[in-house]
Design an enzyme around this catalytic site. Structure first.
Site, PDB file in Angstrom:
ATOM      1  N   MET A  46       0.928  -0.969  -0.167  1.00 50.98           N
ATOM      2  CA  MET A  46       0.138   0.163   0.305  1.00 50.98           C
ATOM      3  C   MET A  46       1.014   1.253   0.136  1.00 50.98           C
ATOM      4  O   MET A  46       1.705   0.969   0.606  1.00 50.98           O
ATOM      5  CB  MET A  46      -0.550   0.258   1.177  1.00 50.98           C
ATOM      6  CG  MET A  46      -2.498   0.782   1.430  1.00 50.98           C
ATOM      7  SD  MET A  46      -1.803   2.154   1.442  1.00 50.98           S
ATOM      8  CE  MET A  46      -1.663   2.936   3.088  1.00 50.98           C
ATOM      9  N   PRO A  47       0.999   2.058  -0.212  1.00 51.30           N
ATOM     10  CA  PRO A  47      -0.354   2.396  -1.712  1.00 51.30           C
ATOM     11  C   PRO A  47      -0.421   1.409  -2.798  1.00 51.30           C
ATOM     12  O   PRO A  47       0.631   0.656  -2.739  1.00 51.30           O
ATOM     13  CB  PRO A  47       0.071   3.610  -2.352  1.00 51.30           C
ATOM     14  CG  PRO A  47       0.805   4.227  -1.537  1.00 51.30           C
ATOM     15  CD  PRO A  47       1.791   3.316  -0.515  1.00 51.30           C
TER      16      PRO A  47
END
Length: 134
Positions: free
Chosen positions: A1-2
């Site tokens: 993540m991202p």
């Protein structure tokens, strides 16, 4: 993540795609200070007739190397985002010969409850990520 999603016009080699993904990952690592293995990238290639990425009247030239990067992430500061824009375009220019005018970025922001990395859990909420209490 991202999570980074790349929309591009078909025609790049595997080596070119690898260089693009590596350059973007390095920019993300520096801008967001995330762990090295925090790497979630998806490439979507499109026929030239299926892509229209214009310039909102800004007179920004586009070529067939145009890249749209969608970044889905937890909230980021304005400084982090602007640093990412600069680092990304610098890296893509140097390592992939993609002009900064051919790079468009958009952010989609969400919250901790919007992420599950597997096993039917919300790891940000359970405390398995980022030291949050259960």
């Amino acid at each position: 993540m991202p999570l980074l999603r790349f929309d591009l016009i078909k025609g790049r080699t595997d080596a070119e795609l690898t260089a693009l993904l590596d350059a973007a990952h390095d920019a993300m690592l520096e801008a967001f200070k995330v762990p090295v293995r925090d790497r979630y990238q998806i490439v979507h290639e499109h026929e030239p007739s299926r892509v229209r990425i214009e310039d909102t009247g800004l007179d920004i030239p586009r070529t067939d190397k145009v890249v749209l990067v969608s970044v889905t992430t937890r909230p980021r500061t304005t400084e982090e985002k602007t640093t990412f824009y600069r680092l990304l375009t610098d890296a893509l220019s140097k390592r992939c010969s993609i002009a900064s005018s051919d790079v468009m970025v958009n952010f989609v922001t969400n919250t901790d409850a919007d992420w599950s990395f597997g096993n039917g859990e919300a790891q940000f909420l359970t405390g398995k990520l980022c030291g949050k209490p259960e």
